[in-house]
Design a protein around this motif. Structure first.
Motif, PDB file in Angstrom:
ATOM      1  N   CYS A  46      -7.419 -52.391  31.813  1.00 26.39           N
ATOM      2  CA  CYS A  46      -7.559 -52.945  30.461  1.00 26.39           C
ATOM      3  C   CYS A  46      -8.027 -51.891  29.456  1.00 26.39           C
ATOM      4  O   CYS A  46      -9.074 -51.283  29.620  1.00 26.39           O
ATOM      5  CB  CYS A  46      -8.551 -54.111  30.475  1.00 26.39           C
ATOM      6  N   PRO A  47      -7.249 -51.674  28.389  1.00 26.61           N
ATOM      7  CA  PRO A  47      -7.594 -50.635  27.424  1.00 26.61           C
ATOM      8  C   PRO A  47      -8.819 -50.969  26.580  1.00 26.61           C
ATOM      9  O   PRO A  47      -9.362 -50.082  25.923  1.00 26.61           O
ATOM     10  CB  PRO A  47      -6.354 -50.551  26.544  1.00 26.61           C
ATOM     11  N   VAL A  48      -9.246 -52.236  26.583  1.00 26.31           N
ATOM     12  CA  VAL A  48     -10.470 -52.571  25.854  1.00 26.31           C
ATOM     13  C   VAL A  48     -11.561 -53.031  26.820  1.00 26.31           C
ATOM     14  O   VAL A  48     -12.527 -53.697  26.428  1.00 26.31           O
ATOM     15  CB  VAL A  48     -10.221 -53.625  24.753  1.00 26.31           C
TER      16      VAL A  48
ATOM     17  N   SER B 188      -0.685 -56.494  28.063  1.00 24.56           N
ATOM     18  CA  SER B 188      -0.121 -56.941  29.333  1.00 24.56           C
ATOM     19  C   SER B 188      -0.303 -55.960  30.486  1.00 24.56           C
ATOM     20  O   SER B 188       0.265 -56.151  31.551  1.00 24.56           O
ATOM     21  CB  SER B 188       1.349 -57.345  29.218  1.00 24.56           C
ATOM     22  N   ALA B 189      -1.114 -54.928  30.316  1.00 25.42           N
ATOM     23  CA  ALA B 189      -1.369 -54.000  31.428  1.00 25.42           C
ATOM     24  C   ALA B 189      -1.976 -54.733  32.624  1.00 25.42           C
ATOM     25  O   ALA B 189      -1.671 -54.420  33.778  1.00 25.42           O
ATOM     26  CB  ALA B 189      -2.300 -52.874  30.976  1.00 25.42           C
ATOM     27  N   CYS B 190      -2.812 -55.726  32.354  1.00 24.03           N
ATOM     28  CA  CYS B 190      -3.477 -56.424  33.463  1.00 24.03           C
ATOM     29  C   CYS B 190      -2.481 -57.230  34.303  1.00 24.03           C
ATOM     30  O   CYS B 190      -2.661 -57.392  35.508  1.00 24.03           O
ATOM     31  CB  CYS B 190      -4.618 -57.302  32.951  1.00 24.03           C
TER      32      CYS B 190
ATOM     33  N   CYS C 196      -9.015 -58.892  23.648  1.00 26.98           N
ATOM     34  CA  CYS C 196      -7.665 -58.653  24.194  1.00 26.98           C
ATOM     35  C   CYS C 196      -6.644 -58.321  23.104  1.00 26.98           C
ATOM     36  O   CYS C 196      -6.532 -59.025  22.107  1.00 26.98           O
ATOM     37  CB  CYS C 196      -7.202 -59.878  24.968  1.00 26.98           C
ATOM     38  N   ILE C 197      -5.921 -57.235  23.310  1.00 26.52           N
ATOM     39  CA  ILE C 197      -4.871 -56.853  22.360  1.00 26.52           C
ATOM     40  C   ILE C 197      -3.479 -57.171  22.905  1.00 26.52           C
ATOM     41  O   ILE C 197      -2.471 -56.655  22.405  1.00 26.52           O
ATOM     42  CB  ILE C 197      -4.968 -55.366  21.951  1.00 26.52           C
TER      43      ILE C 197
HETATM   44  S1  SF4 Z   1      -5.142 -55.441  29.908  1.00 28.95           S
HETATM   45 FE1  SF4 Z   1      -6.799 -56.135  28.568  1.00 28.95          FE
HETATM   46  S2  SF4 Z   1      -5.982 -55.986  26.489  1.00 28.95           S
HETATM   47 FE2  SF4 Z   1      -4.239 -55.858  27.876  1.00 28.95          FE
HETATM   48  S3  SF4 Z   1      -3.488 -57.998  28.050  1.00 28.95           S
HETATM   49 FE3  SF4 Z   1      -4.890 -57.668  29.744  1.00 28.95          FE
HETATM   50  S4  SF4 Z   1      -6.883 -58.315  28.951  1.00 28.95           S
HETATM   51 FE4  SF4 Z   1      -5.539 -58.072  27.177  1.00 28.95          FE
END
Ligand code: SF4
Lengths: 481, 201
Positions: A385-387, A329-331, A325-326
């Motif tokens: 999630c970008p990762v 906050s997209a999630c 996780c980076i």
């Molecule tokens: S979308 Fe993925 S990288 Fe971004 S906060 Fe949520 S878990 Fe972390």
């Protein structure tokens, strides 16, 4: 023979758990102002993000590379951390290691005390919130000033953040104006008496209030978005310039960073500097990114590497990908549960889908046993999630680990027993049909008798169908024998 | 008692007892841009303007005059310049370890840059002598930055490849901004509130 007791979890000083989610969520959902603020905010960021992600033709390849770089980092974490330590040290910085929140706070407090300063300026940082650094510094007589506008609003409002990226998302402009008028004068330059609630006026009041603090500060504390093992480069990604102010002006810079924030090589930043801003604020690039390797431009530099439960996350092969996780906050912004409850309901400084995974992993599932259920498992977080962290699967995995009440276990056992033989299942279906009689009028059952009342306290149960599939099959096809 | 360092490293090794295979990183994303020079510079201008930076374009011989025009229009009488800035400007104060408070009294700053990224509207400063300490582009309220056409790349990977990680770097995309109040974008919180770029072609 030694017994393996598992890896130590986050220490209790950390801000990773609070009231159980169902309890906290009930209050949040009743707050219509909060729901309106959240609904507007998440919809706006969602739309911006979708637009700038859609612009990038190779998004899927970047996302796959981002996930792979982080997995590679985690698999080689000991050697890469040692490499980072060597690189930072070789460039004049000092590296400290902290097992948990208490130890990290002790290290930072001692470093600040050694400078003789009794106040510090802070860049918004999840790691320092997690360890409760501001409170620890305050206990030692050191004032910590948050300089991110949203964090300032939260700090002056004696409040807690509710979103990773926009911590004051739950506050509207009228509330912010009131907080500024009431509180700024107590801790520094007061807000102008004729302050309006227009966003530029509020931002200007913050600029003036913080300006003197930046110019006077001798010590700054930051987190880090990325650290490059091979070059010892640290980076902070931000918008307002408060990060640049903190990182540049004071003579001493202390950075607190979770051990998973690493990437192996300088080149890896080319991936994350594309993934993070677009996923986070929905911008092609955030206004400011600062990078420094070791002690630069006459500063003294300290790096504190923090475990605090991260190794416990790492030890679960099915859950360790959460450490990719980076913190974009997209999630959060795509989550239907977060959109309705806001961040406070999660009881942890990591809210939303990633918080529902990370918090119980870091504290141990028994400390945060309701969080794995704070999700509809719709999968929107995984898509965003970008990762590419598969949050829904991890939530299901965690649900199997949290302690379940005896009554629920008893029900599950009896269902399993009934489903274990065709004859027992037929009897159970006949009984369930009787359930229709209970809810005839509303077409739903809103309360079941205990022990099932726990389930229906937060949902309605649809009535059992008038005819089961098995009855229908027998009626239309005969009994098949 | 073992040191925190040994203990954390020991915990990590134990956590990885299942020996996960190191993931293979495939870099099959875009590594180079495809735009020709004209399109590349136009894209940079478009993205800078989109981020509320103002842009002037000029040819090399007109540069000094363009800078003077910009400063005059802005009313910036006294501006700090890094020690290695190659142009003579009226009202320029060479940075000779000025303090933050001294910088705060000046009207602006003029610098060159190291790299510019067209697709994201980003300018990167690497603290070279023509860009100076990070502090001088931070405290004054107005930043006038000169970008030469050969410093412009299309995408982020090209910029990362050109930069030296051992230098203190600042990536700038538009002026300082916040969206913390009801997600309204407000330009200018703590960094320079006005960013002006001169693109030399
Ligand atoms: S979308 Fe993925 S990288 Fe971004 S906060 Fe949520 S878990 Fe972390």
């Amino acid at each position: 023979m030694t017994v393996f007791l598992g890896l130590p979890r986050a220490d209790p000083e950390s801000h990773l758990h609070g009231a159980p989610f169902p309890q906290a969520a009930r209050a949040a959902i009743a707050d219509t102002q909060l729901r309106r603020n959240l609904g507007n905010a998440t919809a706006t960021i969602r739309a911006k993000r979708a637009r700038v992600v859609g612009e990038v033709p190779d998004w899927a390849a970047l996302r796959a590379a981002g996930a792979a770089i982080k997995d590679d980092t985690l698999a080689r974490l000991p050697e890469l951390l040692v490499q980072l330590e060597e690189a930072v040290t070789a460039r004049g910085g000092t590296v400290h290691w902290a097992r948990d929140a208490t130890e990290a706070n002790r290290i930072v407090t001692a470093l600040v005390q050694a400078t003789g300063a009794d106040e510090v300026v802070k860049v918004k940082s999840m790691a320092t919130q997690e360890i409760g650094l501001n409170e620890a510094l305050e206990a030692a007589g050191i004032a910590a000033w948050e300089t991110d506008l949203a964090e300032l609003i939260v700090q002056l409002g004696h409040d807690t953040p509710s979103h990773i990226l926009v911590p004051a998302i739950h506050r509207n402009r009228a509330e912010i104006r009131e907080i500024f008028l009431r509180e700024m004068g107590r801790v520094g330059l007061p807000a102008p008496a004729d302050l309006t609630d227009s966003p530029p006026a509020l931002a200007d009041a913050a600029r003036r209030h913080l300006r003197q603090k930046f110019l006077d500060a001798r010590v700054a504390i930051s987190g880090a978005n990325f650290a490059v093992a091979s070059t010892g480069t640290l980076s902070v990604v931000e918008s307002e310039g408060n990060g640049r102010m903190c990182i540049t002006l004071p003579r001493t810079l202390i950075t607190v960073m979770g051990i998973e924030k690493l990437v192996p090589t300088w080149q890896d930043l080319e991936v994350f500097l594309q993934l993070l801003p677009r996923s986070s604020t929905g911008e092609r690039m955030n206004p400011y990114t600062s990078m420094w390797s070791g002690a630069v431009e006459g500063q003294e530099f300290h790096l504190v590497l923090l475990d605090n439960g991260r190794t416990a996350v790492l030890s679960d092969p099915e859950g360790r990908a959460a450490l990719r996780c980076i913190r974009c906050s997209a999630c959060l912004n795509v989550c239907p549960v977060y959109e309705r409850t806001g961040g406070h309901a999660y009881g942890s400084i990591y809210p939303g889908p990633i918080g529902a995974v990370l918090s119980p992993q870091m504290t141990g599932p028994s400390q945060n046993s309701t969080l794995p259920y704070a999700s509809s498992l719709c999968g929107a977080c995984y898509d965003a999630c970008p990762v590419a962290i598969d949050i829904p699967s991890m939530l299901v995995h965690l649900r199997s680990q949290v302690p379940h009440p005896a009554a629920e276990r008893a029900v599950m056992r009896s269902v399993a027993y009934a489903m274990g033989s065709p004859r027992r299942w037929a009897v159970a279906l006949a009984v369930s049909k009787a359930g229709r009689l209970l809810g005839r009028r509303r077409g739903r059952l809103s309360t079941l008798p205990p022990p099932l009342s726990g389930w229906t306290s937060s949902r309605d149960l649809p009535l059992p169908p008038a005819e089961s599939f098995r009855d229908w099959w027998t009626r239309t096809h005969g009994d098949g024998s | 008692m073992s040191s925190a360092r040994d203990e954390v490293l020991g915990r990590i090794r134990r956590a990885l007892a299942d020996r996960p295979a190191p993931a293979e990183v495939r870099r099959d994303y875009r590594r180079t841009g495809e735009l020709d020079r004209t399109a590349l510079l136009d894209l940079l201008v478009d993205r800078l303007v989109d981020y509320k930076a103002s842009v002037r374009r000029c040819a090399e011989p007109e540069l000094a005059g363009t800078l003077v025009d910009a400063l005059t229009e802005r009313g910036a009488a006294r501006v700090v310049v890094p020690p290695g800035l190659p142009w003579d400007l009226p009202g320029a104060v060479r940075d000779d370890d000025l303090t933050a408070a001294e910088l705060d009294d000046l009207d602006g700053v003029v610098t060159a840059c190291a790299v510019a990224v067209a697709e994201t509207g980003t300018i990167v400063l690497d603290s070279s002598p023509d860009q100076g300490r990070r502090m001088i582009t931070l405290v004054p309220d107005y930043h006038l930055c000169v970008v030469r056409a050969d410093q412009v790349v299309q995408i982020v990977p090209e910029a990362v490849a050109r930069l030296d990680p051992d230098r203190p770097l600042t990536w700038i995309s538009g002026p300082s901004a916040t969206s913390d109040i009801e997600l309204n974008r407000v330009e200018g919180v703590h960094g320079p509130r006005t960013l002006e770029v001169v693109l030399v072609d």
